[in-house]
Design an enzyme around this catalytic site. Sequence first.
Site, PDB file in Angstrom:
ATOM      1  N   CYS A  99       0.823  -1.213   0.000  1.00  0.00           N
ATOM      2  CA  CYS A  99       0.000   0.000   0.000  1.00  0.00           C
ATOM      3  C   CYS A  99       0.852   1.256   0.000  1.00  0.00           C
ATOM      4  O   CYS A  99       1.296   1.714   1.059  1.00  0.00           O
ATOM      5  CB  CYS A  99      -0.930  -0.012   1.207  1.00  0.00           C
ATOM      6  SG  CYS A  99      -1.915   1.486   1.325  1.00  0.00           S
ATOM      7  N   CYS A 157      -0.446   4.169   2.052  1.00  0.00           N
ATOM      8  CA  CYS A 157      -0.193   4.097   3.498  1.00  0.00           C
ATOM      9  C   CYS A 157       1.273   4.371   3.814  1.00  0.00           C
ATOM     10  O   CYS A 157       1.585   4.996   4.820  1.00  0.00           O
ATOM     11  CB  CYS A 157      -0.525   2.707   4.045  1.00  0.00           C
ATOM     12  SG  CYS A 157      -1.947   1.922   3.325  1.00  0.00           S
ATOM     13  N   ASP A 158       2.177   3.883   2.974  1.00  0.00           N
ATOM     14  CA  ASP A 158       3.589   3.820   3.379  1.00  0.00           C
ATOM     15  C   ASP A 158       4.546   4.704   2.586  1.00  0.00           C
ATOM     16  O   ASP A 158       5.732   4.782   2.930  1.00  0.00           O
ATOM     17  CB  ASP A 158       4.075   2.363   3.283  1.00  0.00           C
ATOM     18  CG  ASP A 158       3.295   1.455   4.226  1.00  0.00           C
ATOM     19  OD1 ASP A 158       2.797   1.970   5.248  1.00  0.00           O
ATOM     20  OD2 ASP A 158       3.169   0.261   3.933  1.00  0.00           O
TER      21      ASP A 158
END
Length: 306
Positions: free
Chosen positions: A132, A135-136
């Site tokens: 992801c 997200c990261d």
Amino acid sequence: MYDVIIIGSGPAGLTAAIYTTRADLKTLVIAGNRWGGQLQLTSVVENFPGFPEGIEGPKLMENMRKQAEHHGAEIIEKDFESGEFAKSPFTLKTTDGKTFESRSVIVASGADAMWLNVPGEKEKIGRGVSSCATCDAAFFRNKNVVVVGGGDSAMEEALVLSRVANKIYLVHRRDSFRASEIMQKRVRENEKIEILFNSAITEIFGEMKVEKVSLTNLVTNENSEMPVDGIFVAIGHRPNTSAFTGIDVDEKGYIKVYDHNKTNIDGVFVAGDVHDREYRQAITASGFGCAAALEAERWLMTKKSE
Ligand code: NAP
């Protein structure tokens, strides 16, 4: 006793809940420990009608949840564990040991990211290996990363990463992408992204976190090592169906739809990525959620009059 239990809280599950509650059906959503499905891991959604400027995935899910709750849906953030699906009423169990009874069920449990299964991958998930970018990506500011895959997800991951990372190697096993033209174009026009066709990541190295990967050219069989700080795997998804004993699935584990969002079990309906490997869009998942809810409502009415 519920009229409908919905398993899953992505666009399919929450849309179904909006419809069943508005039809005055007592509805429970078993939302999962991480509610909201794949859109919780997405950045801006530009193709959900009604949002001309786009909307952040998590915001869209929050709105859908509020709408379902506003109409009376009960939502529990627990994982589904098992179900007694022989016949209605069905008994469903969550991982905290609670059981719930329902006249009908809508399975909308979605699908999860697939991994490469190469040495060094599993132990570094969260330490440089991710599925992801939204997200990261922030952890990879000015760093060098690999994205694996040739579909729209891989394009999107590479584009998201290009906002912060220094360099993105987009590794794909074939010599052409399956992603939509517009996404391919954006990737090709992005000078931070280098495309490596006919290639595979065969091992991931590093002490505490990702330090380098081994890359194999699938045409020449040549191996090389590439120092990188992260690897984003975007090679598709697996439907979440392992807990549904008794419900028919196809050879890839997707729930089989017999007719109008019905499964092989009378009173059990299905919606979203758990059965749909064709479209897999938020809007189609919502559409399937609506259809499954209407079918459940009709089915319950028929049962009442029998
Ligand atoms: P996908 O379309 O199934 O693509 C998966 C990619 O991973 C393929 O290129 C496949 O290679 C590759 N792959 C599969 N297994 C592999 C393995 N073991 N090792 C290396 N590569 C592997 O999946 P997706 O990209 O997640 O997209 C799923 C659906 O969501 C699609 O319908 C897509 O259009 C949609 N989506 C849309 C957007 C958007 O519109 N913004 C964003 C994300 C996803 P091959 O090509 O060789 O099979």
